[in-house]
Design a protein around this motif. Sequence first.
Motif, PDB file in Angstrom:
ATOM      1  N   ALA A  31       0.839  -1.202   0.000  1.00 13.04           N
ATOM      2  CA  ALA A  31       0.000   0.000   0.000  1.00 13.04           C
ATOM      3  C   ALA A  31       0.873   1.251   0.000  1.00 13.04           C
ATOM      4  O   ALA A  31       0.588   2.218  -0.713  1.00 13.04           O
ATOM      5  CB  ALA A  31      -0.927  -0.006   1.208  1.00 13.04           C
ATOM      6  N   PHE A  32       1.952   1.253   0.775  1.00 11.84           N
ATOM      7  CA  PHE A  32       2.874   2.390   0.809  1.00 11.84           C
ATOM      8  C   PHE A  32       3.531   2.597  -0.550  1.00 11.84           C
ATOM      9  O   PHE A  32       3.655   3.727  -1.024  1.00 11.84           O
ATOM     10  CB  PHE A  32       3.942   2.179   1.892  1.00 11.84           C
ATOM     11  CG  PHE A  32       4.980   3.247   1.904  1.00 11.84           C
ATOM     12  CD1 PHE A  32       4.696   4.502   2.423  1.00 11.84           C
ATOM     13  CD2 PHE A  32       6.238   3.015   1.379  1.00 11.84           C
ATOM     14  CE1 PHE A  32       5.649   5.500   2.420  1.00 11.84           C
ATOM     15  CE2 PHE A  32       7.201   3.999   1.376  1.00 11.84           C
ATOM     16  CZ  PHE A  32       6.903   5.253   1.900  1.00 11.84           C
ATOM     17  N   ILE A  33       3.950   1.530  -1.189  1.00 11.42           N
ATOM     18  CA  ILE A  33       4.584   1.629  -2.504  1.00 11.42           C
ATOM     19  C   ILE A  33       3.597   2.183  -3.527  1.00 11.42           C
ATOM     20  O   ILE A  33       3.931   3.073  -4.313  1.00 11.42           O
ATOM     21  CB  ILE A  33       5.143   0.258  -2.944  1.00 11.42           C
ATOM     22  CG1 ILE A  33       6.341  -0.112  -2.067  1.00 11.42           C
ATOM     23  CG2 ILE A  33       5.533   0.271  -4.419  1.00 11.42           C
ATOM     24  CD1 ILE A  33       6.826  -1.526  -2.266  1.00 11.42           C
ATOM     25  N   LEU A  34       2.373   1.686  -3.513  1.00 15.66           N
ATOM     26  CA  LEU A  34       1.351   2.172  -4.441  1.00 15.66           C
ATOM     27  C   LEU A  34       1.047   3.649  -4.201  1.00 15.66           C
ATOM     28  O   LEU A  34       0.940   4.434  -5.153  1.00 15.66           O
ATOM     29  CB  LEU A  34       0.078   1.337  -4.301  1.00 15.66           C
ATOM     30  CG  LEU A  34      -1.054   1.672  -5.249  1.00 15.66           C
ATOM     31  CD1 LEU A  34      -0.613   1.438  -6.688  1.00 15.66           C
ATOM     32  CD2 LEU A  34      -2.260   0.824  -4.936  1.00 15.66           C
ATOM     33  N   LEU A  35       0.947   4.051  -2.939  1.00 10.12           N
ATOM     34  CA  LEU A  35       0.703   5.449  -2.614  1.00 10.12           C
ATOM     35  C   LEU A  35       1.873   6.319  -3.058  1.00 10.12           C
ATOM     36  O   LEU A  35       1.683   7.399  -3.617  1.00 10.12           O
ATOM     37  CB  LEU A  35       0.462   5.601  -1.111  1.00 10.12           C
ATOM     38  CG  LEU A  35       0.177   7.015  -0.619  1.00 10.12           C
ATOM     39  CD1 LEU A  35      -1.141   7.504  -1.203  1.00 10.12           C
ATOM     40  CD2 LEU A  35       0.144   7.042   0.883  1.00 10.12           C
ATOM     41  N   SER A  36       3.094   5.855  -2.850  1.00  8.66           N
ATOM     42  CA  SER A  36       4.280   6.611  -3.264  1.00  8.66           C
ATOM     43  C   SER A  36       4.316   6.806  -4.776  1.00  8.66           C
ATOM     44  O   SER A  36       4.630   7.894  -5.270  1.00  8.66           O
ATOM     45  CB  SER A  36       5.551   5.894  -2.822  1.00  8.66           C
ATOM     46  OG  SER A  36       5.599   5.789  -1.433  1.00  8.66           O
ATOM     47  N   ILE A  37       4.016   5.765  -5.509  1.00  8.77           N
ATOM     48  CA  ILE A  37       4.003   5.865  -6.972  1.00  8.77           C
ATOM     49  C   ILE A  37       2.920   6.840  -7.430  1.00  8.77           C
ATOM     50  O   ILE A  37       3.149   7.660  -8.327  1.00  8.77           O
ATOM     51  CB  ILE A  37       3.814   4.469  -7.610  1.00  8.77           C
ATOM     52  CG1 ILE A  37       5.067   3.624  -7.385  1.00  8.77           C
ATOM     53  CG2 ILE A  37       3.499   4.584  -9.093  1.00  8.77           C
ATOM     54  CD1 ILE A  37       4.905   2.174  -7.775  1.00  8.77           C
ATOM     55  N   SER A  38       1.756   6.784  -6.795  1.00  2.52           N
ATOM     56  CA  SER A  38       0.660   7.682  -7.176  1.00  2.52           C
ATOM     57  C   SER A  38       1.017   9.134  -6.905  1.00  2.52           C
ATOM     58  O   SER A  38       0.790  10.013  -7.744  1.00  2.52           O
ATOM     59  CB  SER A  38      -0.609   7.314  -6.404  1.00  2.52           C
ATOM     60  OG  SER A  38      -1.001   6.009  -6.696  1.00  2.52           O
ATOM     61  N   VAL A  39       1.581   9.405  -5.729  1.00  5.65           N
ATOM     62  CA  VAL A  39       1.957  10.781  -5.377  1.00  5.65           C
ATOM     63  C   VAL A  39       3.065  11.280  -6.305  1.00  5.65           C
ATOM     64  O   VAL A  39       3.031  12.418  -6.773  1.00  5.65           O
ATOM     65  CB  VAL A  39       2.371  10.863  -3.894  1.00  5.65           C
ATOM     66  CG1 VAL A  39       3.029  12.199  -3.576  1.00  5.65           C
ATOM     67  CG2 VAL A  39       1.175  10.638  -2.996  1.00  5.65           C
ATOM     68  N   SER A  40       4.027  10.429  -6.602  1.00  4.54           N
ATOM     69  CA  SER A  40       5.117  10.823  -7.505  1.00  4.54           C
ATOM     70  C   SER A  40       4.588  11.145  -8.896  1.00  4.54           C
ATOM     71  O   SER A  40       5.000  12.131  -9.520  1.00  4.54           O
ATOM     72  CB  SER A  40       6.155   9.706  -7.598  1.00  4.54           C
ATOM     73  OG  SER A  40       6.731   9.460  -6.348  1.00  4.54           O
ATOM     74  N   THR A  41       3.681  10.334  -9.384  1.00  4.44           N
ATOM     75  CA  THR A  41       3.100  10.559 -10.710  1.00  4.44           C
ATOM     76  C   THR A  41       2.314  11.866 -10.743  1.00  4.44           C
ATOM     77  O   THR A  41       2.447  12.655 -11.683  1.00  4.44           O
ATOM     78  CB  THR A  41       2.197   9.381 -11.102  1.00  4.44           C
ATOM     79  OG1 THR A  41       2.966   8.182 -11.071  1.00  4.44           O
ATOM     80  CG2 THR A  41       1.599   9.580 -12.476  1.00  4.44           C
ATOM     81  N   ALA A  42       1.508  12.094  -9.705  1.00  3.35           N
ATOM     82  CA  ALA A  42       0.725  13.331  -9.657  1.00  3.35           C
ATOM     83  C   ALA A  42       1.638  14.550  -9.586  1.00  3.35           C
ATOM     84  O   ALA A  42       1.409  15.555 -10.272  1.00  3.35           O
ATOM     85  CB  ALA A  42      -0.215  13.306  -8.455  1.00  3.35           C
ATOM     86  N   THR A  43       2.694  14.471  -8.796  1.00  2.00           N
ATOM     87  CA  THR A  43       3.641  15.578  -8.683  1.00  2.00           C
ATOM     88  C   THR A  43       4.324  15.845 -10.021  1.00  2.00           C
ATOM     89  O   THR A  43       4.463  16.993 -10.444  1.00  2.00           O
ATOM     90  CB  THR A  43       4.695  15.269  -7.601  1.00  2.00           C
ATOM     91  OG1 THR A  43       4.029  15.013  -6.370  1.00  2.00           O
ATOM     92  CG2 THR A  43       5.666  16.411  -7.437  1.00  2.00           C
ATOM     93  N   LEU A  44       4.747  14.793 -10.685  1.00  2.00           N
ATOM     94  CA  LEU A  44       5.398  14.942 -11.984  1.00  2.00           C
ATOM     95  C   LEU A  44       4.462  15.567 -13.015  1.00  2.00           C
ATOM     96  O   LEU A  44       4.862  16.455 -13.773  1.00  2.00           O
ATOM     97  CB  LEU A  44       5.897  13.585 -12.475  1.00  2.00           C
ATOM     98  CG  LEU A  44       6.630  13.580 -13.806  1.00  2.00           C
ATOM     99  CD1 LEU A  44       7.924  14.371 -13.686  1.00  2.00           C
ATOM    100  CD2 LEU A  44       6.925  12.163 -14.243  1.00  2.00           C
ATOM    101  N   LEU A  45       3.217  15.138 -13.042  1.00  2.00           N
ATOM    102  CA  LEU A  45       2.257  15.697 -13.994  1.00  2.00           C
ATOM    103  C   LEU A  45       1.972  17.169 -13.714  1.00  2.00           C
ATOM    104  O   LEU A  45       1.870  17.984 -14.644  1.00  2.00           O
ATOM    105  CB  LEU A  45       0.965  14.890 -13.980  1.00  2.00           C
ATOM    106  CG  LEU A  45       1.057  13.490 -14.587  1.00  2.00           C
ATOM    107  CD1 LEU A  45      -0.248  12.737 -14.381  1.00  2.00           C
ATOM    108  CD2 LEU A  45       1.415  13.552 -16.054  1.00  2.00           C
ATOM    109  N   LEU A  46       1.845  17.535 -12.430  1.00  2.00           N
ATOM    110  CA  LEU A  46       1.615  18.938 -12.089  1.00  2.00           C
ATOM    111  C   LEU A  46       2.823  19.792 -12.456  1.00  2.00           C
ATOM    112  O   LEU A  46       2.667  20.912 -12.956  1.00  2.00           O
ATOM    113  CB  LEU A  46       1.299  19.071 -10.600  1.00  2.00           C
ATOM    114  CG  LEU A  46      -0.070  18.563 -10.179  1.00  2.00           C
ATOM    115  CD1 LEU A  46      -0.195  18.582  -8.660  1.00  2.00           C
ATOM    116  CD2 LEU A  46      -1.165  19.382 -10.823  1.00  2.00           C
ATOM    117  N   TRP A  47       4.021  19.281 -12.218  1.00  2.00           N
ATOM    118  CA  TRP A  47       5.234  20.026 -12.574  1.00  2.00           C
ATOM    119  C   TRP A  47       5.310  20.211 -14.089  1.00  2.00           C
ATOM    120  O   TRP A  47       5.629  21.296 -14.568  1.00  2.00           O
ATOM    121  CB  TRP A  47       6.460  19.281 -12.058  1.00  2.00           C
ATOM    122  CG  TRP A  47       7.736  19.931 -12.470  1.00  2.00           C
ATOM    123  CD1 TRP A  47       8.311  21.043 -11.916  1.00  2.00           C
ATOM    124  CD2 TRP A  47       8.576  19.545 -13.553  1.00  2.00           C
ATOM    125  NE1 TRP A  47       9.462  21.354 -12.580  1.00  2.00           N
ATOM    126  CE2 TRP A  47       9.658  20.455 -13.587  1.00  2.00           C
ATOM    127  CE3 TRP A  47       8.530  18.514 -14.484  1.00  2.00           C
ATOM    128  CZ2 TRP A  47      10.662  20.355 -14.533  1.00  2.00           C
ATOM    129  CZ3 TRP A  47       9.540  18.430 -15.407  1.00  2.00           C
ATOM    130  CH2 TRP A  47      10.584  19.341 -15.422  1.00  2.00           C
TER     131      TRP A  47
END
Length: 99
Positions: A31-47
């Motif tokens: 669950a932590f890995i999935l959450l980390s990947i999701s947050v990283s993807t969202a951050t990258l897309l916003l940037w």
Amino acid sequence: MSILSKALFQLPVQLPRQARSYRRFWLPISAFILLSISVSTATLLLWQRSQANDDVLQADSPDIHPTAIPWLTSEWSCEQAGKYWEDEVCWDREHSPEF
């Protein structure tokens, strides 16, 4: 009753104790890995979106890039076209760098 219907309607089999502890251990980690990947993807897309917006804003900036207009060879034709004549060359003050 067919083999398929027996398989579909069977009660779930109780997992052995070792498998249950294994599942309890890996569930929070996955669950932590999935959450980390999701947050990283969202951050990258916003940037990436903010970078694209910066590029658009820079393209709309009112920078003046004068350039010579070679096909207007006389002062009269240059001024009729709304350009300005200087040093025997017709200049355009509104040239876009994207042209």
